[in-house]
Write an enzyme that holds these catalytic residues in place. Structure first.
Site: not given
Lengths: 102, 517
Positions: B88, B163, B187
């Site tokens: 990420k 996310s 997330s």
């Protein structure tokens, strides 16, 4: 209404985010709607309930010897600086308009 | 030999280790297979990557191959030897850009690697690239990224969740074997669910957050996404443990893979599985989600577990507590972006005040600005006692609910998300978007661990559905054991079928429950 346009202008100044007038309008609307959705938190009977600021209970303080270790070099620390001079971070003039403003 | 796309996408971490040991393929071939898959599927299709790191991947692959040649086995090299891994984009990787999906950090070059990244690298992982995310992780659809929309590999017209949307989509599309994400309110678990992959948020404190850009420090936790329970367990073994650079990280014995194996081999006979009847009656939960959970419950029963009905009386307060605590901590964490040490800097300013105001206005997107301003308001004097303090008291009640629940149950089985992946722009109201995390948020508030396990495609939507397995704090072994056992009851494709990469068809909003993919 939880926050007025004037409040939102004050918050924007406090968090140092420059917002245009139409953005202030929109943000006032959004913040009021979000704060309204937080109302449930004000409706619980919380008399005598201790707050939990951190999810791990009973943590002991973490101690270590005070030994000097190398962190970033000056070069690494400055690597992402938008502006640097003589090994230092460079910023705009702190007071006034730097010759051009008020 | 070279690896075909079909071969590459079926490889588990165990397959990779076996293949390297048998010389069926090399680490360099794995790296090339990953790059080929990205060439084929990413740009203009899934758009999961914000940047790729071919030099770092090649260097890592060569190192693994050299050690194999020198006579080491893959296992001796490390738990993740030759495993294509994505990160990420809020995780620092030396030699990469770390943007957090924000214009603020468009030019930011990592000067060090996060601890979790360093651990994965020293376990032999191949760092393939950095993955798209909601700006500073504020969102549930990856739509607040300043750079691009990431598409759900099961239906390119839909969001991948968020996310950690890029982390989920890249694995679901078959571009990566595993990825790392971060989870503050769901997330990792919610995008894993939307994309039909396994996502694991360990208990708060299992994985160090040092070097991962902070959102809400009392809630943030790093964890893996992968195509099987065994794979995420191995990754957790590789990245967990105490780190002097994150004082919340705990001494953890890396036995996650062992727990998953125990679930596969020995099952879950005699374990107590908690179900929460109130969750199934909650407003807005799609019938297909309720059905999928009911089937999972039948499976755990048939595996010999006993069922217990659980009440979490204060759960409904979790959402508002989260939307108080999260923005307050984010407001504090994001004050560091001052355009002096790093970050976007506006030109043409007259003084320092304008430099701050114009740079932060230019660097932050609207959702980020909203959360910073909300946090500032909630912490202001006079307001603090109305929201922030009660939110922390609510946290005590929620934590106590969980502690009571886990006196009766070894794990809880719940939905991950009230519905399957939605369309781009379908949820534009910020408070409506927040509802997509109602089942995941309480877990972060209490600091427990939870895993999102795919259980097939929804009867109405035809899109991936997952269930959530929640464990007692620091007893994440329970979660992996149940997840691995339950996984054996399903025969689910590990990657999205190539057919779903077809050109998106025009579909109306009313055909929402219609059947895609």
């Amino acid at each position: 209404m939880y926050v007025t346009k004037e409040d939102v202008r004050g918050i924007a100044a406090y968090v140092r985010i420059g917002l245009a007038e139409d953005e202030i309008d929109e943000m006032t609307r959004d913040l009021n709607s979000i704060i309204k959705s937080l109302e449930p938190i004000t409706e619980y009977d919380l008399e005598g309930v201790e707050p939990t600021f951190h999810p791990i209970a009973g943590l002991a303080n973490v101690m270590r010897d005070d030994v000097v270790e190398s962190g970033f070099t000056q070069e690494e620390a400055l690597a992402n600086a938008p502006e640097a001079e003589d090994g230092q971070f460079k910023i705009a003039t702190i007071l006034g308009g730097g010759g051009g403003g008020q | 030999m070279t690896l075909s796309f079909a071969e590459y996408t079926t490889l588990s971490i165990a397959d990779i280790q076996a293949g390297l040991n048998k010389r069926s393929f090399s680490a360099c071939e794995l790296m090339h297979a990953a790059n080929d898959a990205i060439q084929l599927l990413d740009e203009g299709k899934v758009d999961a990557f914000l940047s790729t790191t071919p030099e770092l991947a090649l260097e890592a692959a060569k190192r693994v191959d050299a050690e194999l040649t020198a006579g080491k086995t893959a296992g001796e090299i490390g738990l993740l030897a030759g495993v294509p891994l994505g990160l990420k984009d809020n995780m620092n990787l030396l030699g990469s850009r770390t943007t957090c999906g924000s214009r603020m950090l468009e030019q930011y070059e990592s000067t060090y690697s996060a601890t979790c990244v360093r651990k994965a690298q020293s376990a032999g992982a191949l760092p393939i690239g950095k993955l798209n995310m909601d700006e500073f992780a504020f969102g549930s659809s990856t739509e607040t990224s300043a750079y691009k929309m990431t598409h759900n590999p099961w239906d390119l017209e839909r969001v991948p969740g968020g996310s950690s949307g890029g982390s989920a989509a890249a694995v679901a599309a078959g571009m990566l074997t595993v990825s790392l994400g971060s989870d503050t309110g769901g997330s990792i678990r919610q995008p894993a669910s939307f994309c039909g992959v396994v996502g694991f948020k360990p208990s708060y404190g299992v994985v160090s957050r040092s070097g991962v850009v902070a959102f809400a420090s009392s809630l943030d936790q790093v964890g893996p996404l992968g195509r099987s329970v065994a794979d995420v367990a191995v990754v957790t073994d590789a990245i967990c443990g105490r780190d002097p650079l994150d004082c919340t990280s705990q001494n953890i014995v890396p036995q996650f893979a062992q727990s998953a194996l125990a679930g596969q081999r020995e099952g879950i006979k005699g374990m107590r599985v908690g179900i929460i009847p109130a969750y199934l009656e909650a407003e807005g939960v799609a019938p297909e989600i309720v059905l999928a959970l009911a089937k999972a419950v039948k499976h755990v029963e048939s595996l010999g577990a006993s069922l217990v009905e659980i009440e979490l009386p204060h759960d409904s307060a979790a959402l508002s507590a989260y939307y108080v605590i999260g923005p307050c901590e984010a407001f504090s964490n994001l004050s560091r972006f001052d355009s002096v040490r790093y970050g976007y800097r506006a030109g043409g300013v007259r003084n320092l005040e304008e430099l701050y105001e114009q740079s932060r206005a230019g660097g932050f997107g609207v959702e980020t600005t909203r959360r910073i301003m909300l946090g500032s308001y909630l912490l202001s004097s006079g307001v603090y006692n109305t929201y922030y303090y009660p939110a922390q008291q609510v946290r005590t009640l929620i934590t106590e609910d969980y502690m009571r629940a886990f006196e009766q149950a070894d794990v809880l089985l719940t939905p991950v998300s009230p519905r399957t992946a939605f369309r781009f722009g379908e949820i534009s109201n910020p408070t409506a978007m927040h509802l997509s995390d109602i089942f995941t948020i309480p877990v972060n508030i209490a600091g427990n661990g939870a895993l999102s396990l795919p259980v097939g495609l929804g009867e109405q939507s035809g899109l991936p559905v997952s269930i959530q397995i929640i464990g007692p704090q620091f007893k994440d072994a329970n979660i992996l054991r149940v997840a691995a056992a339950l996984e054996t009851c399903y025969d689910i494709p590990r990657v999205a079928p190539p057919a779903s990469f077809r050109q998106p068809q025009a579909q109306t909003l009313s055909s929402l429950e219609g059947g895609a993919a």
